[in-house]
Motif scaffolding. Structure first.
Motif, mmCIF file in Angstrom:
data_model
loop_
_atom_site.group_PDB
_atom_site.id
_atom_site.type_symbol
_atom_site.label_atom_id
_atom_site.label_comp_id
_atom_site.label_asym_id
_atom_site.label_seq_id
_atom_site.Cartn_x
_atom_site.Cartn_y
_atom_site.Cartn_z
ATOM 1 N N SER A 3 0.852 -1.194 0.000
ATOM 2 C CA SER A 3 0.000 0.000 0.000
ATOM 3 C C SER A 3 0.879 1.231 0.000
ATOM 4 C CB SER A 3 -0.937 0.013 1.212
ATOM 5 O OG SER A 3 -0.190 0.052 2.410
ATOM 6 N N GLY A 4 0.366 2.314 -0.568
ATOM 7 C CA GLY A 4 1.167 3.508 -0.709
ATOM 8 C C GLY A 4 0.715 4.657 0.155
ATOM 9 N N GLN A 5 -0.314 4.471 0.939
ATOM 10 C CA GLN A 5 -0.802 5.519 1.824
ATOM 11 C C GLN A 5 -1.421 4.865 3.039
ATOM 12 O OE1 GLN A 5 -5.048 6.858 0.463
ATOM 13 N NE2 GLN A 5 -3.773 6.850 -1.373
ATOM 14 N N PRO A 35 -7.318 -6.743 0.263
ATOM 15 C CA PRO A 35 -7.224 -7.490 -0.992
ATOM 16 C C PRO A 35 -6.474 -8.799 -0.817
ATOM 17 C CG PRO A 35 -5.677 -5.663 -1.004
ATOM 18 C CD PRO A 35 -6.503 -5.514 0.251
ATOM 19 N N ARG A 36 -6.995 -9.828 -1.446
ATOM 20 C CA ARG A 36 -6.353 -11.138 -1.478
ATOM 21 C C ARG A 36 -5.469 -11.225 -2.727
ATOM 22 N NH1 ARG A 36 -11.925 -14.392 -0.941
ATOM 23 N NH2 ARG A 36 -12.267 -12.981 -2.706
ATOM 24 N N PRO A 37 -4.736 -12.304 -2.896
ATOM 25 C CA PRO A 37 -3.947 -12.446 -4.131
ATOM 26 C C PRO A 37 -4.823 -12.285 -5.370
ATOM 27 C CG PRO A 37 -3.291 -14.116 -2.549
ATOM 28 C CD PRO A 37 -4.473 -13.415 -1.945
ATOM 29 N N GLY A 38 -4.317 -11.495 -6.308
ATOM 30 C CA GLY A 38 -5.082 -11.236 -7.523
ATOM 31 C C GLY A 38 -6.082 -10.109 -7.416
ATOM 32 N N GLU A 39 -6.165 -9.466 -6.250
ATOM 33 C CA GLU A 39 -7.120 -8.377 -6.045
ATOM 34 C C GLU A 39 -6.400 -7.061 -5.753
ATOM 35 O OE1 GLU A 39 -10.895 -10.803 -4.079
ATOM 36 O OE2 GLU A 39 -9.435 -9.840 -2.753
ATOM 37 N N ILE A 40 -7.090 -5.951 -6.037
ATOM 38 C CA ILE A 40 -6.602 -4.634 -5.646
ATOM 39 C C ILE A 40 -7.653 -3.967 -4.760
ATOM 40 C CG2 ILE A 40 -5.267 -4.357 -7.765
ATOM 41 C CD1 ILE A 40 -7.426 -2.416 -8.760
ATOM 42 N N LEU A 41 -7.206 -3.030 -3.960
ATOM 43 C CA LEU A 41 -8.115 -2.223 -3.138
ATOM 44 C C LEU A 41 -8.246 -0.849 -3.778
ATOM 45 C CD1 LEU A 41 -9.800 -2.057 -0.491
ATOM 46 C CD2 LEU A 41 -7.775 -1.019 0.578
ATOM 47 N N ALA A 81 -4.042 -0.155 -2.609
ATOM 48 C CA ALA A 81 -3.332 -1.331 -2.079
ATOM 49 C C ALA A 81 -3.414 -2.457 -3.096
ATOM 50 C CB ALA A 81 -3.929 -1.780 -0.745
ATOM 51 N N LEU A 82 -2.375 -3.288 -3.070
ATOM 52 C CA LEU A 82 -2.280 -4.402 -4.007
ATOM 53 C C LEU A 82 -2.151 -5.707 -3.247
ATOM 54 C CD1 LEU A 82 0.458 -2.887 -6.362
ATOM 55 C CD2 LEU A 82 -2.010 -2.821 -6.748
ATOM 56 N N GLY A 83 -2.948 -6.703 -3.627
ATOM 57 C CA GLY A 83 -2.707 -8.037 -3.122
ATOM 58 C C GLY A 83 -1.519 -8.657 -3.828
ATOM 59 N N ARG A 90 -0.547 -0.268 -10.301
ATOM 60 C CA ARG A 90 0.349 0.340 -9.321
ATOM 61 C C ARG A 90 -0.449 1.228 -8.383
ATOM 62 N NH1 ARG A 90 2.811 -3.108 -11.232
ATOM 63 N NH2 ARG A 90 4.842 -3.091 -12.299
ATOM 64 N N ILE A 91 0.086 1.455 -7.212
ATOM 65 C CA ILE A 91 -0.541 2.382 -6.274
ATOM 66 C C ILE A 91 -0.692 3.745 -6.949
ATOM 67 C CG2 ILE A 91 -0.365 3.500 -4.024
ATOM 68 C CD1 ILE A 91 -0.690 0.439 -3.878
#
Length: 336
Positions: A3-5, A35-41, A81-83, A90-91
């Protein structure tokens, strides 16, 4: 998870307190999903409002297994956020996405296959009006219905979000478009979007009007969200080798029809629902849209027709607007 923030632990969401009318949509505080693997927030900036949201609110359209119980099938916003197993996003990326639920909230997690970049020049409220309708129309009109250049599409409910999308896309790809709508104002709006003929179904029989507009040949593809007694009438209005695609049954799921029309005209009557389909299926549609339709959105050759924008906490008012049936185009929630 990357996550970037700083992401809060809690968020505001609109929940369905019990099955019922628009006022059962209540703001409440929920945990921010991870987020789980393969998911983004996604930090949601806007969320589209759709007829299935209304059906879910009434208790008639439960979310598929594993999906959020919150309504909301499309959003736009920023990736926060990235799983694991995420390569493209990208964030900070500005995106829009089809969701299986959960869009009426400040944050939503989405499988990466259902995510697309914000079309060039689009605001978040415009982008939130894209995914559900464009995924639905592309698959049902062009993939299931096989609409080709020079053919005639009949789309019922032309002033709806689905209808306005179908008119524009079919016209952009060289088809002739006939549509039905319930008022002169709505018919005029459909013609301005590219419909060759708009039929006020309160004043005209659409079967007769379609035959007249096509020199007796009928429509090659019919996109129907009505059902009920429209089933038999669609068979009458269809051309030989016509394809009727059912995407909703607002007038009823049970109909009496003369099936000899299917044999005599060699008709295909198919249909689909989008929400419960696999992530792989939705990813394939997303790839086709990005290749074929995103360039048209970027140049405004096609664009969502915007009706009303409401604050997230006034989601009940958005549902009232939809059920009144006076809207032309998309209703959207501004999440902030």
């Amino acid at each position: 998870m990357a996550s970037g923030q700083k992401i809060p632990a809690r968020m505001t969401a609109i929940a369905i307190s019990e099955p019922g009318g628009p006022r059962v949509l209540k703001p409440e505080t929920r945990d921010v999903p991870l987020p789980r693997p393969g998911e983004i927030l996604i930090r949601v900036h806007a969320a589209g409002v759709n007829r299935p949201d209304v059906q879910q609110r009434k208790g008639a359209y439960p979310p598929p297994p594993g999906a959020s119980d919150l309504p909301g099938l499309e959003v736009s916003g920023e990736v926060v956020a990235l799983g694991d197993e995420i390569s493209r996003w990208r964030i900070g990326d500005r995106v829009c996405a089809l969701t299986p639920g959960g869009g009426y909230a400040e944050y939503v997690k989405v499988h990466t296959g259902s995510v697309l970049p914000l079309p060039a020049g689009f605001t978040h409220t415009e982008a939130a009006a894209v995914p559900e309708n464009y995924f639905t129309v592309w698959h049902n009109v062009f993939e299931r219905g096989g609409l080709k250049k020079g053919e005639t599409l009949l789309v019922h409910g032309g002033s709806s979000g689905i209808g306005t999308t179908a008119i524009q896309l079919a016209s952009a790809f060289g088809a002739h478009v006939i549509t039905t709508a319930g008022s002169r104002e709505k018919c005029d709006a459909c013609v301005k979007l590219g419909a060759d003929r708009a039929i006020n179904y309160r004043e005209e029989d659409f079967v007769t009007a379609v035959k007249q507009a096509t020199d007796g040949k009928g429509a090659n593809v019919i996109l129907d969200m009505v059902g009920g007694d429209y089933v038999q009438r669609n068979y009458e209005a269809a051309a030989v080798e016509g394809r009727i695609v059912q995407i909703a049954v607002q007038a009823g799921a049970v109909a009496t029809a003369d099936f000899s029309k299917i044999m005599v005209k060699r008709l295909t009557h198919t249909g689909s629902t989008l929400r419960p389909r696999t992530v792989e299926f939705k990813a394939a549609i997303a790839a086709a849209l990005e290749a074929q339709v995103w360039p048209l959105l970027g140049t405004r050759k096609v664009a969502p027709v915007m009706d009303m924008i409401y604050p997230l906490t006034d989601a009940w008012r958005a549902h009232e607007r939809m059920e009144e049936g006076e809207h032309i185009g998309k209703i959207v929630l501004d999440v902030g």
